[in-house]
Design a protein around this motif. Structure first.
Motif, PDB file in Angstrom:
ATOM      1  N   SER A 259      34.789  53.433  38.020  1.00 50.77           N
ATOM      2  CA  SER A 259      36.214  53.495  37.715  1.00 50.77           C
ATOM      3  C   SER A 259      36.769  52.106  37.371  1.00 50.77           C
ATOM      4  O   SER A 259      36.183  51.079  37.728  1.00 50.77           O
TER       5      SER A 259
ATOM      6  N   GLU B   3      43.439  59.328  33.565  1.00 51.60           N
ATOM      7  CA  GLU B   3      42.119  59.908  33.287  1.00 51.60           C
ATOM      8  C   GLU B   3      41.899  61.065  34.264  1.00 51.60           C
ATOM      9  O   GLU B   3      41.746  60.849  35.457  1.00 51.60           O
TER      10      GLU B   3
ATOM     11  N   LEU C 168      33.590  51.348  32.208  1.00 53.74           N
ATOM     12  CA  LEU C 168      34.614  51.921  33.082  1.00 53.74           C
ATOM     13  C   LEU C 168      35.182  53.222  32.514  1.00 53.74           C
ATOM     14  O   LEU C 168      34.602  53.838  31.642  1.00 53.74           O
TER      15      LEU C 168
ATOM     16  N   ASP D 137      30.025  52.576  49.471  1.00 55.17           N
ATOM     17  CA  ASP D 137      30.725  51.618  48.616  1.00 55.17           C
ATOM     18  C   ASP D 137      30.527  50.180  49.103  1.00 55.17           C
ATOM     19  O   ASP D 137      30.440  49.247  48.304  1.00 55.17           O
TER      20      ASP D 137
ATOM     21  N   THR E  12      25.813  52.615  40.017  1.00 48.04           N
ATOM     22  CA  THR E  12      26.100  53.790  39.170  1.00 48.04           C
ATOM     23  C   THR E  12      27.093  54.758  39.838  1.00 48.04           C
ATOM     24  O   THR E  12      27.191  54.803  41.058  1.00 48.04           O
TER      25      THR E  12
END
Ligand code: NAD
Length: 478
Positions: A231, A381, A253, A211, A153
């Protein structure tokens, strides 16, 4: 009342991972920053390969008994989880605001929504289907759980974005390992403590981590499915990594949602709704309105009304009940939004309202006009409360500009003429096209992205099928 509701969690206790029904600590730690101050306010354990292996082993062990339960039995477990979420709503909401930044009312909504969505998923019927039954043959389509789902998440709505995939995985007979973003692990870890009380050991494991832990999940041979929300760039890495073991994958995404506003609208009313849809959670929403295309006849009036809305916004610490706009969640994103804002200021006309001094990652809401499609605030974005309003005279031109992007999450059309608005909505190259609303989802309605905004759908029967393998039983009778 049963034990799980009687036992309220101690929100002062140290944070722990949930592995095989046990709360565990690690030497390696993650510091968590409150974005309203920019200061570290808590730390939690960070899982590595050893904790992941233990979680996978536990989930695989728990799977045999979990998948043997009926849908109704698993729904009952999920119902208890949702009730426990509700019972802990207030402390969970405050913690979510501390680590994520959003106004506490929006945090309450997020927890309540996670509970509602979880229960909503269990109301969807998924029976096997007899395709053919005649004198010669019997053919049946059944659905088998995949096994263990990894749920990764992002930091913008960590509770809500874990709840949909988690309820879907559990209800369909899968076990799960949840990995929240390293920026917002705490609320998910507390929810892990709730899950510990509600579910059999190993059915759900919660591993905070960086990550690199996400990469370990996507390549782990003991995980059968990845639900990833984040992303576009990371989503592509996730898909490539999942290919190694041919894991099933659902990708939710990013987006660059356009709202097309026709000249017949009530400008003040639409401005209020669009401002909220563009700036809720400080614009850090995958399906926030990120570009507004306004007809030339109402363009100036709409911009003025949006700037009025911006003036009314109260920027501040989300724990202050008067706050309507919290900080940006982390320093990296704050710097990115500031960079896009300065680029927009250089190329167009920017009206911002309300500055906030202090150490937090605050960005004032801003309405930008006069930008070209190629300017960064339009093409990328932004994930922040600074948004462009672009003028059009021909609706065909507005549709073409709205579609001229690799994003395809959602979009909206605003008009009193519902039939015309529906026709325009149908031409948007997106997973969801709303009319006179934006950012509305439900457990029974599929949600997901077209183009590079995702792969597959969450919620609804389609969302459940993504956690199942179809199996055909074909019998020759004679
Ligand atoms: P991100 O992609 O940086 O991180 C998301 C998660 O992936 C984190 O848990 C992170 O630790 C993990 N991760 C990072 N690298 C990984 C790797 N190589 N393999 C596996 N996992 C890895 O995203 P973010 O910055 O946390 O979130 C913001 C983005 O999420 C925005 O683009 C937003 O639009 C998108 N988003 C989409 C939806 C949707 O439903 N479509 C919802 C919310 C957010």
């Amino acid at each position: 009342m049963s034990g799980y509701l009687n036992r309220m969690l101690d929100f002062n206790a140290p944070y722990r991972l949930l592995v095989d029904g046990q709360l565990v600590d690690t030497v390696s730690r993650l510091d968590v920053v409150n974005p309203a101050t920019g200061e570290v306010f808590a730390s939690c354990p960070a899982a590595g390969a050893a904790e992941l292996d233990a979680a996978v082993r536990a989930a695989r062990r728990a799977h045999a008994a979990w998948k043997a339960l009926s849908f109704a039995e698993r729904a009952a477990f999920i119902g208890r989880f949702a009730a426990a979420l509700d019972a802990h709503k207030e402390p969970l909401a405050r913690l979510l605001t501390q680590e994520q930044g959003k106004p506490v009312g929006q945090s309450r909504d997020e927890i309540a929504r996670a509970a509602t969505l979880s229960v909503g998923m269990t109301k969807i019927a998924l029976e096997s289907e007899v395709i053919l039954d005649n004198a010669e043959r019997f053919i049946e389509l059944r659905w088998l759980p995949l096994g263990v789902a990894g749920i990764i998440t992002p930091w913008n709505a960590p509770v809500n974005l874990a709840a949909g995939p988690l309820a879907s995985a559990l209800y369909t007979g899968n076990c799960a390992i949840i990995k929240p973003s390293p920026f917002t692990p705490l609320t998910t870890l507390r929810i892990g403590e709730i899950l510990k009380d509600v579910l059999p050991a190993g059915v759900v494991n919660v591993l905070a981590g960086g990550d690199e832990l996400g990469g370990m999940l996507t390549s782990h041979p003991g995980i059968d499915k990845i639900s990833f929300t984040g992303s576009v760039a990371t989503g592509k890495k996730v898909m490539a990594s999942c290919a190694g073991t041919l894991k099933r994958v659902t990708l939710e995404l990013g987006g660059n949602d356009a709202a097309i506003v026709l000249p017949d609208v009530d400008v003040a009313d639409v401005a209020k709704k669009l401002f909220f849809a563009a700036t809720v959670n400080s614009g850090q929403v995958c399906m926030a309105v990120k570009r507004i295309y306004a007809h030339a006849d109402i363009h100036d009036a709409l911009c003025a009304a949006l700037v009025d809305e911006a003036r009314r916004a109260r920027l501040g610490d989300g724990l202050d009940p008067a706050t309507t706009l919290g900080p940006i969640q982390n320093r990296r994103q704050f710097e990115r939004v500031c960079e896009l804002r300065e680029d927009a200021r250089a190329h167009g006309h920017l009206e911002e309202a309300g500055q906030r001094a202090g150490g937090g990652y605050f960005v004032a809401p801003a309405v930008v006009t006069g930008l070209a499609e190629t300017d960064r605030l339009v093409a990328e974005e932004q994930f922040g409360p600074v948004f462009p309003v672009l003028k059009f005279t021909d609706v065909e031109d507005a549709i073409a500009r709205a579609n001229d992007t690799r994003f395809g999450l959602s979009g909206s059309v605003w008009s009193r003429d519902l039939a015309r608005a529906r026709q325009i909505a149908a031409r948007l190259e997106v997973g969801t096209a709303w009319v006179n609303q934006h950012r509305i989802t439900a457990a029974t309605v599929p949600f997901g992205g077209a183009k590079e905004s995702g792969l597959g759908r969450t919620y609804s029967r389609m969302g459940l099928e993504a956690y199942l393998e179809p199996q055909v039983i074909s019998v020759l009778k004679s």
